[in-house]
Scaffold this motif. Sequence first.
Motif, mmCIF file in Angstrom:
data_model
loop_
_atom_site.group_PDB
_atom_site.id
_atom_site.type_symbol
_atom_site.label_atom_id
_atom_site.label_comp_id
_atom_site.label_asym_id
_atom_site.label_seq_id
_atom_site.Cartn_x
_atom_site.Cartn_y
_atom_site.Cartn_z
ATOM 1 N N UNK A 321 -27.794 -13.036 1.952
ATOM 2 C CA UNK A 321 -26.896 -12.189 2.737
ATOM 3 C C UNK A 321 -27.274 -10.734 2.499
ATOM 4 N N UNK A 322 -27.904 -10.124 3.493
ATOM 5 C CA UNK A 322 -28.387 -8.758 3.328
ATOM 6 C C UNK A 322 -27.384 -7.688 3.681
ATOM 7 N N UNK A 323 -26.252 -8.048 4.255
ATOM 8 C CA UNK A 323 -25.256 -7.068 4.635
ATOM 9 C C UNK A 323 -23.885 -7.476 4.135
ATOM 10 N N UNK A 324 -23.092 -6.516 3.702
ATOM 11 C CA UNK A 324 -21.747 -6.814 3.240
ATOM 12 C C UNK A 324 -21.324 -5.882 2.128
ATOM 13 N N UNK A 325 -20.060 -5.983 1.781
ATOM 14 C CA UNK A 325 -19.509 -5.104 0.754
ATOM 15 C C UNK A 325 -20.100 -5.340 -0.620
ATOM 16 N N UNK A 326 -20.369 -6.619 -0.946
ATOM 17 C CA UNK A 326 -20.873 -6.920 -2.292
ATOM 18 C C UNK A 326 -22.257 -6.322 -2.526
ATOM 19 N N UNK A 327 -23.159 -6.525 -1.578
ATOM 20 C CA UNK A 327 -24.509 -5.989 -1.771
ATOM 21 C C UNK A 327 -24.499 -4.470 -1.693
ATOM 22 N N UNK A 328 -23.545 -3.901 -0.959
ATOM 23 C CA UNK A 328 -23.425 -2.441 -0.902
ATOM 24 C C UNK A 328 -23.062 -1.874 -2.269
ATOM 25 N N UNK A 329 -22.042 -2.440 -2.896
ATOM 26 C CA UNK A 329 -21.599 -1.898 -4.177
ATOM 27 C C UNK A 329 -22.584 -2.233 -5.287
ATOM 28 N N UNK A 330 -23.250 -3.393 -5.207
ATOM 29 C CA UNK A 330 -24.218 -3.751 -6.242
ATOM 30 C C UNK A 330 -25.419 -2.799 -6.236
#
Length: 508
Positions: A321-330
């Motif tokens: 999953x390349x898009x989303x809140x989790x990868x943004x904050x990580x």
Amino acid sequence: MTEEVAQKARRSGRRKRLAKSAAPPKVNPAPPGQIGGAYQPLTEAELISIYNTALRLLEELGMGDVPDNLAKVLVKAGAEPIAGDRYCFPRAMVEDMIGKAAKTFILHGRDDERSIEVGGDTVYFGTGGAAVQALDLDTGLYRPSTLEDLHNFTRLQDTLNNVSWFTRCCIATDVEDPYELDVNTAYALMKNTNKPVATAFTLAEHVDPIVEMFDIVAGGPGEFARKPFLKVHISPVISPMRFGEDAVDVTFECIKHNMPLSCITAAQSGATAPATLAGFLAQSLAETLASLVMVNAIKPGHPMVFANWPLVIDLRTGAFAGGGGEISVLNAASAQLSNWLGLPSGVAASMTDAKAIDAQYGAEKAMTSVAAALAGGNLIYESSGMTASLLGASYEAFILDDEMHSNTYRILRGVEVTEENLGYDAICDAVLGEGHFLGGSHTYEAMERDYFYPSLADRENPRTWEDNGAQDAWQMANAKAKSVLAEHRPQYLTAEQDAAIRTKFKIL
């Protein structure tokens, strides 16, 4: 003055105003290299806790699958063999290597004006990826990416100011032989851009001969190593907590030729690293530190991007999953950790899962890239052209992402509070005079200096939009990409250089 003459004068004045507004600004209000770091998802105590856990992992669990050539270097630097054929890295050893590591360095372009300094608190967007599909400009559907696509993507991005360096964004799937693939990938970069570039080497034995190509371009034997214009993307650590022998061998060869390295850790939450964000960050930091220890044990101070890329999987399906809140904050937290350690940081953003240039595309690209930039990621990889969870590369995406980056840089630039900008006199003049700020010198000065004006985002009223063909962003970017590819055919190799390369290498 007759009414006809007056109308002509008004039309002439309007044409002049439109021409002025369409002209490029005298000063770029949102250039690359803006300052990041305002967004800090981790507190000081949390940074210390994650760091201490990473050091404990390296000291007590250690690293597995250490090749013999690397083991000798690591033991000399202070590593110790432990049970299970693993090697532990004592805390003092790791912190010594952090102290020796390069804190800033230059990514050289063959044009010095395009070189950038990596490290500190500046932010640059660039590319990465190894997409195996391209979004076709004519059909709007995906197909296997080709060597021609790689050449076309390279010359397209050569015109985009906000792509500060170019890593090959797709794999030429029509080139089957690994050596020919590495050779022709390097050639495409040399021919079509003079920005800083990056690639990967499939095997260590490919490095020496391809450096001969770089020497031809640089001016003779050994010249490339003096001012390397290419960095190498490499993943010497395989999650969880072990080395990859082929990548380690490539690392030794690249260091021999003074090539800067992006040592990329690409753990995946819940699969090759913990699903909890804190646990993920601790393991991923430990693994990227293992790469840093390796590089600086081989050659202290060698230029290396601390490329700690947290990747996320959808735990329902196992899909990346390349898009989303989790990868943004990580990725924002990863940038913060790297910068806290004083290391040149590399993170990944804009890896949208969207296949089309649609609302999902825009939302995922914007949230991930803005978060990474605000956190101060020095080099933000994958940020241009990538679609379909890194499986695809899109010409339209390159065009649209470049405009998005300008807006992000404008966010980073922030608000300049000065006596002049506060505009006390301008406010008084407007209130006591015409009752508005249109046409005032204060407004005109800000218009040129403080605002970015998009060329693709549509700000017209609905009727004008309809009259102009009711185009969406995909259609506008498609037309722009086709126009650039039809017109921009750079020749960054001289005829003599090209002939010398073709004499030594099989150029397809």
